[in-house]
Scaffold this motif. Structure first.
Motif, PDB file in Angstrom:
ATOM      1  N   VAL A 157      30.733  19.814  14.164  1.00  0.00           N
ATOM      2  CA  VAL A 157      30.083  19.840  13.069  1.00  0.00           C
ATOM      3  C   VAL A 157      29.041  18.711  12.709  1.00  0.00           C
ATOM      4  CG1 VAL A 157      30.084  19.919  10.464  1.00  0.00           C
ATOM      5  CG2 VAL A 157      31.662  21.473  11.843  1.00  0.00           C
ATOM      6  N   LEU A 158      29.601  17.664  12.898  1.00  0.00           N
ATOM      7  CA  LEU A 158      28.806  16.404  12.584  1.00  0.00           C
ATOM      8  C   LEU A 158      27.655  16.418  13.773  1.00  0.00           C
ATOM      9  CD1 LEU A 158      31.243  13.676  11.902  1.00  0.00           C
ATOM     10  CD2 LEU A 158      29.906  15.126  10.357  1.00  0.00           C
ATOM     11  N   GLN A 159      28.030  16.650  14.987  1.00  0.00           N
ATOM     12  CA  GLN A 159      26.903  16.626  16.026  1.00  0.00           C
ATOM     13  C   GLN A 159      26.014  17.837  15.613  1.00  0.00           C
ATOM     14  OE1 GLN A 159      26.395  14.849  18.575  1.00  0.00           O
ATOM     15  NE2 GLN A 159      28.186  14.030  19.390  1.00  0.00           N
ATOM     16  N   PHE A 160      26.199  18.923  15.404  1.00  0.00           N
ATOM     17  CA  PHE A 160      25.095  19.896  15.035  1.00  0.00           C
ATOM     18  C   PHE A 160      24.654  19.557  13.744  1.00  0.00           C
ATOM     19  CE2 PHE A 160      24.366  23.523  12.393  1.00  0.00           C
ATOM     20  CZ  PHE A 160      23.264  24.096  13.208  1.00  0.00           C
ATOM     21  N   LEU A 161      25.066  18.916  12.786  1.00  0.00           N
ATOM     22  CA  LEU A 161      24.394  18.967  11.630  1.00  0.00           C
ATOM     23  C   LEU A 161      23.423  17.664  11.927  1.00  0.00           C
ATOM     24  CD1 LEU A 161      26.733  18.901   8.742  1.00  0.00           C
ATOM     25  CD2 LEU A 161      25.029  20.428   9.397  1.00  0.00           C
ATOM     26  N   ALA A 162      23.668  16.633  12.782  1.00  0.00           N
ATOM     27  CA  ALA A 162      22.682  15.651  13.093  1.00  0.00           C
ATOM     28  C   ALA A 162      21.342  15.997  13.736  1.00  0.00           C
ATOM     29  CB  ALA A 162      23.514  14.574  13.889  1.00  0.00           C
ATOM     30  N   CYS A 163      21.716  17.213  14.691  1.00  0.00           N
ATOM     31  CA  CYS A 163      20.339  17.709  15.241  1.00  0.00           C
ATOM     32  C   CYS A 163      20.562  19.048  15.460  1.00  0.00           C
ATOM     33  CB  CYS A 163      20.156  16.967  16.758  1.00  0.00           C
ATOM     34  SG  CYS A 163      18.980  17.236  17.565  1.00  0.00           S
ATOM     35  N   PRO A 164      20.509  19.865  14.298  1.00  0.00           N
ATOM     36  CA  PRO A 164      20.324  21.429  14.222  1.00  0.00           C
ATOM     37  C   PRO A 164      19.532  22.158  15.504  1.00  0.00           C
ATOM     38  CG  PRO A 164      20.322  20.517  12.335  1.00  0.00           C
ATOM     39  CD  PRO A 164      19.954  19.419  13.004  1.00  0.00           C
ATOM     40  N   GLN A 165      20.233  23.111  16.233  1.00  0.00           N
ATOM     41  CA  GLN A 165      19.601  23.713  17.177  1.00  0.00           C
ATOM     42  C   GLN A 165      19.694  25.351  16.924  1.00  0.00           C
ATOM     43  OE1 GLN A 165      17.292  22.421  19.451  1.00  0.00           O
ATOM     44  NE2 GLN A 165      17.839  20.461  18.860  1.00  0.00           N
ATOM     45  N   PRO A 166      18.660  26.092  16.943  1.00  0.00           N
ATOM     46  CA  PRO A 166      18.935  27.524  16.779  1.00  0.00           C
ATOM     47  C   PRO A 166      19.924  28.187  17.786  1.00  0.00           C
ATOM     48  CG  PRO A 166      16.792  26.998  16.686  1.00  0.00           C
ATOM     49  CD  PRO A 166      17.207  25.745  17.266  1.00  0.00           C
ATOM     50  N   ASP A 167      20.079  27.426  18.917  1.00  0.00           N
ATOM     51  CA  ASP A 167      21.037  28.022  19.893  1.00  0.00           C
ATOM     52  C   ASP A 167      22.392  27.413  19.538  1.00  0.00           C
ATOM     53  OD1 ASP A 167      20.412  25.416  20.671  1.00  0.00           O
ATOM     54  OD2 ASP A 167      20.262  26.139  22.800  1.00  0.00           O
ATOM     55  N   PHE A 168      22.701  26.710  18.717  1.00  0.00           N
ATOM     56  CA  PHE A 168      23.925  26.073  18.266  1.00  0.00           C
ATOM     57  C   PHE A 168      24.905  25.678  19.724  1.00  0.00           C
ATOM     58  CE2 PHE A 168      23.042  28.616  14.629  1.00  0.00           C
ATOM     59  CZ  PHE A 168      23.785  28.000  13.844  1.00  0.00           C
ATOM     60  N   GLN A 169      24.158  24.574  19.987  1.00  0.00           N
ATOM     61  CA  GLN A 169      24.912  24.027  21.077  1.00  0.00           C
ATOM     62  C   GLN A 169      26.225  23.748  21.018  1.00  0.00           C
ATOM     63  OE1 GLN A 169      22.642  20.530  22.430  1.00  0.00           O
ATOM     64  NE2 GLN A 169      20.582  21.582  22.232  1.00  0.00           N
ATOM     65  N   HIS A 170      27.027  23.215  22.221  1.00  0.00           N
ATOM     66  CA  HIS A 170      28.484  23.096  22.093  1.00  0.00           C
ATOM     67  C   HIS A 170      28.832  21.714  22.444  1.00  0.00           C
ATOM     68  CE1 HIS A 170      29.405  27.745  22.671  1.00  0.00           C
ATOM     69  NE2 HIS A 170      29.035  27.555  21.623  1.00  0.00           N
ATOM     70  N   TYR A 171      29.677  21.128  21.624  1.00  0.00           N
ATOM     71  CA  TYR A 171      30.019  19.630  22.080  1.00  0.00           C
ATOM     72  C   TYR A 171      31.257  19.164  22.279  1.00  0.00           C
ATOM     73  CZ  TYR A 171      25.841  20.342  18.942  1.00  0.00           C
ATOM     74  OH  TYR A 171      24.490  20.609  18.515  1.00  0.00           O
ATOM     75  N   GLY A 172      32.050  19.951  21.684  1.00  0.00           N
ATOM     76  CA  GLY A 172      33.589  19.376  21.377  1.00  0.00           C
ATOM     77  C   GLY A 172      34.252  19.285  22.681  1.00  0.00           C
ATOM     78  N   LEU A 173      34.575  20.362  23.568  1.00  0.00           N
ATOM     79  CA  LEU A 173      35.466  20.311  24.681  1.00  0.00           C
ATOM     80  C   LEU A 173      34.851  20.651  25.954  1.00  0.00           C
ATOM     81  CD1 LEU A 173      38.323  22.552  23.109  1.00  0.00           C
ATOM     82  CD2 LEU A 173      38.298  20.304  23.380  1.00  0.00           C
ATOM     83  N   ASN A 174      33.727  19.650  26.202  1.00  0.00           N
ATOM     84  CA  ASN A 174      32.945  19.742  27.623  1.00  0.00           C
ATOM     85  C   ASN A 174      33.960  19.359  28.765  1.00  0.00           C
ATOM     86  OD1 ASN A 174      32.383  16.983  28.227  1.00  0.00           O
ATOM     87  ND2 ASN A 174      31.658  17.125  26.033  1.00  0.00           N
TER      88      ASN A 174
END
Length: 382
Positions: free
Chosen positions: A278-295
């Motif tokens: 959530v924090l990663q997305f809100l810091a840099c919102p992208q319309p494709d909703f990138q994934h961050y948590g469990l790479n």
């Protein structure tokens, strides 16, 4: 617009007025937990706020309500202050031989004891268990708060190395056994980790620990509920709505699908969002909703190493929710004898979707981020 606490797990830093960070007030639950239980264990996936919880407890017991002004707990907290020893076992999780492990453990313990104002010998050649026992024997009854974060980190790093795993396990189990034998010195104990190595480490050594991991009243202790998201991040959500070209409700719905859906409640009454994503997305919102948590590069070590030894079913096997008995998820079996579903639930790759009321729950992927991560993970180990 208050700042996002991205990557910040220190309570005093987040609460520093000059830093202007958003802080989600969970202190009412923390107060209840401390009042009800003298020794607790809580399991959550990585990056879910376990270290922030430990830091909050450290400040609460070490400084009192200084820094808690305006939070729920400030209205009810009447306890005094204590010596606090805050250990982070991830600090010596991948150090090599048993001798290296003992030395790293001892150095960490020595530093944390001194930080708590507890005298300790500078001789680092002593075993950490002897140092710990000596420290506990020097303390009056109910004078120490012990916080252990990521207690299982050394074990999950060597899960695929049986000899090293057993060596580390014996040391950690002995540490808890000695803590139990001298537990009169403790006012409160909190242990966090990803898994509860019950038979291997915790239960035989310290069976007074109350496991809060699946208790309904603590299902939202870590992670963001939707109400907390809407209330505390409203301006950031407005910004993300504009940048992604969708309404506020559409944004929340998409965030729920991508980053939400985690349930750590055996009654399936509470869902939470993954804080890191959530924090990663809100810091840099992208319309494709990138994934961050469990790479794949940051995969929880226990899953990565479990795969090396046991393997998992095809990710498509979990596409549709399926029934599992709660006893399987909370099994006391040794780690390498656990069912894959138990490991996947504790590490956040699967979550509780529904409770059936007869001791079983419906399991499935919490969200699209995890579904993708599971596919990537398994593809690396085929």
């Amino acid at each position: 617009m208050r700042n996002l606490p991205l990557g910040i797990s220190d309570f005093s830093t987040i609460r520093n007025p000059s830093r202007n960070f958003i802080y989600i007030d969970k202190t009412a639950q923390i107060a209840e937990m401390v009042r009800m239980f003298p020794a607790v264990f809580i399991a959550r996936p990585r990056r879910f706020g376990k270290s922030l919880l430990a830091s909050t407890l450290r400040d609460l017991f070490g400084k009192g309500i200084e820094g808690f002004e305006g939070l729920d707990i400030a209205k009810t907290w009447t306890d005094t202050t204590y010596k606090v020893v805050s250990l982070d076992f991830s600090a010596f999780r991948d150090v090599g031989t048993l001798e290296d492990f003992l030395l790293a453990f001892d150095l960490h313990l020595q530093g944390r004891l001194r930080a708590a104002g507890i005298e300790t010998s500078p001789d680092v050649s002593r075993f950490p268990l002897q140092r710990w026992e000596t420290a506990l024997l020097s303390l009056p009854n109910s004078s120490l708060v012990l916080l252990i974060d990521e207690y299982d980190a050394p074990l999950t790093e060597c899960l695929h190395l049986p000899e090293r795993f057993e060596q580390y396990r014996r040391v950690i189990a002995s540490f808890f056994a000695r803590t139990k034998s001298l537990s009169g010195a403790l006012r409160f104990l909190c242990v966090t980790g990803v898994m509860k190595f019950k038979q291997n480490v915790l239960t035989p050594s310290f069976n007074a620990l109350t496991d809060l991991s699946m208790m309904p009243q603590y299902g939202s202790l870590l992670g963001f509920t939707e109400d907390e998201l809407r209330t505390n991040f409203s301006t950031w959500l407005e910004r993300a709505s504009d940048l992604c070209g969708m309404s506020h409700d559409q944004l929340i719905s998409r965030m729920r699908r991508e980053y939400g859906g985690f349930c750590f409640d055996q009654n399936a009454s509470t869902d939470v969002f993954a804080p890191w994503s959530v924090l990663q997305f809100l810091a840099c919102p992208q319309p494709d909703f990138q994934h961050y948590g469990l790479n794949p590069g940051g995969t929880t070590a226990i899953v990565r190493n479990f795969l090396k030894v046991r393997g998992l079913l095809d990710p498509a096997h979990y596409d549709e929710p399926f029934l599992e008995d709660l006893t399987v998820i909370a099994s006391d079996d040794p780690i390498l004898e656990l069912q894959p579903t138990s490991v996947l639930v504790h590490t956040g790759y699967l979550t509780i979707k529904k409770a059936t009321g007869d001791g079983a729950v419906m399991l499935g992927y919490p969200n699209e981020e995890v579904r993708e991560a599971m596919g990537n993970l398994c593809s690396l180990h085929r």
